[in-house]
Each structure stands twice: as structure tokens, then as C-alpha cells.
Design a protein around this motif. Sequence first.
Motif, mmCIF file in Angstrom:
data_model
loop_
_atom_site.group_PDB
_atom_site.id
_atom_site.type_symbol
_atom_site.label_atom_id
_atom_site.label_comp_id
_atom_site.label_asym_id
_atom_site.label_seq_id
_atom_site.Cartn_x
_atom_site.Cartn_y
_atom_site.Cartn_z
ATOM 1 N N UNK A 5 46.703 49.079 53.221
ATOM 2 C CA UNK A 5 47.494 48.204 52.361
ATOM 3 C C UNK A 5 48.849 48.881 52.174
ATOM 4 N N UNK A 6 49.897 48.144 52.471
ATOM 5 C CA UNK A 6 51.246 48.700 52.421
ATOM 6 C C UNK A 6 51.973 48.361 51.117
ATOM 7 N N UNK A 7 51.587 47.251 50.490
ATOM 8 C CA UNK A 7 52.239 46.847 49.256
ATOM 9 C C UNK A 7 51.269 45.967 48.482
ATOM 10 N N UNK A 8 51.380 46.000 47.171
ATOM 11 C CA UNK A 8 50.518 45.192 46.316
ATOM 12 C C UNK A 8 51.280 44.812 45.056
ATOM 13 N N UNK A 9 51.007 43.599 44.584
ATOM 14 C CA UNK A 9 51.665 43.102 43.383
ATOM 15 C C UNK A 9 50.649 42.306 42.570
ATOM 16 N N UNK A 10 50.508 42.654 41.304
ATOM 17 C CA UNK A 10 49.615 41.920 40.410
ATOM 18 C C UNK A 10 50.175 40.519 40.199
ATOM 19 N N UNK A 11 49.310 39.499 40.354
ATOM 20 C CA UNK A 11 49.751 38.110 40.268
ATOM 21 C C UNK A 11 49.262 37.395 39.007
ATOM 22 N N UNK A 12 48.337 37.985 38.284
ATOM 23 C CA UNK A 12 47.767 37.319 37.117
ATOM 24 C C UNK A 12 46.262 37.207 37.267
ATOM 25 N N UNK A 13 45.583 37.040 36.138
ATOM 26 C CA UNK A 13 44.118 37.012 36.107
ATOM 27 C C UNK A 13 43.578 38.206 36.896
ATOM 28 N N UNK A 14 42.830 37.946 37.955
ATOM 29 C CA UNK A 14 42.253 39.031 38.769
ATOM 30 C C UNK A 14 42.766 38.963 40.213
ATOM 31 N N UNK A 15 43.982 38.470 40.365
ATOM 32 C CA UNK A 15 44.562 38.272 41.695
ATOM 33 C C UNK A 15 45.676 39.274 41.984
ATOM 34 N N UNK A 16 45.693 39.711 43.240
ATOM 35 C CA UNK A 16 46.691 40.671 43.705
ATOM 36 C C UNK A 16 47.233 40.179 45.038
ATOM 37 N N UNK A 17 48.543 40.182 45.162
ATOM 38 C CA UNK A 17 49.188 39.867 46.437
ATOM 39 C C UNK A 17 49.249 41.162 47.236
ATOM 40 N N UNK A 18 48.749 41.134 48.461
ATOM 41 C CA UNK A 18 48.698 42.346 49.279
ATOM 42 C C UNK A 18 49.367 42.136 50.630
ATOM 43 N N UNK A 19 49.949 43.211 51.139
ATOM 44 C CA UNK A 19 50.542 43.243 52.467
ATOM 45 C C UNK A 19 49.855 44.365 53.239
#
Length: 77
Positions: A5-19
Motif C-alpha cells: 500500500x503506497x497511500x491511504x486516506x480515511x474516508x469516514x465510517x470504516x472506509x479507507x481509500x488506498x493506492x
Amino acid sequence: MILHIMDAEYMGDYSIKVLFNNGDQGIVDLKDSLKGKVFEPLTDKKLFSRVRMDKELNTIVWPNGADFAPEYVYFKE
């Protein structure tokens, strides 16, 4: 290729945007994965939101020591 995983961003609730290092990206909902001694504390959204990237482990981690293997996250998205 070993998946990272190169990057991650918390999106809300229990979701994470990952690259990922293979160029794939997406949003993963980890709500159903928060079971067991290490992961149950992450049901507290305040703690879950403190997710960060660990560049040494190449995955997402939390202050309580919880982490998920990049492969697990990849196939959950």
C-alpha cells in the motif's frame, strides 16, 4: 510483484481509500474485519480514523498496533 500500500486516506465510517504499488486504487470498507483482540478496539470510529501509512511495513496501521496485510486489503476492496 509483492503488493504494497503506497497511500491511504480515511474516508469516514470504516472506509479507507488506498493506492497500491501496482497502480490499483479503491475504497475498502473494513467494518466486517474488526473482530478479535487487536481489531475490536477499532470499532471506535475515533480510533479507526487515526489510520496511517507505515512506510516500513508498506501497509495501514493504527496506534494500538493493529495492521492489515496489503493483500487482505486488496482483495477486500
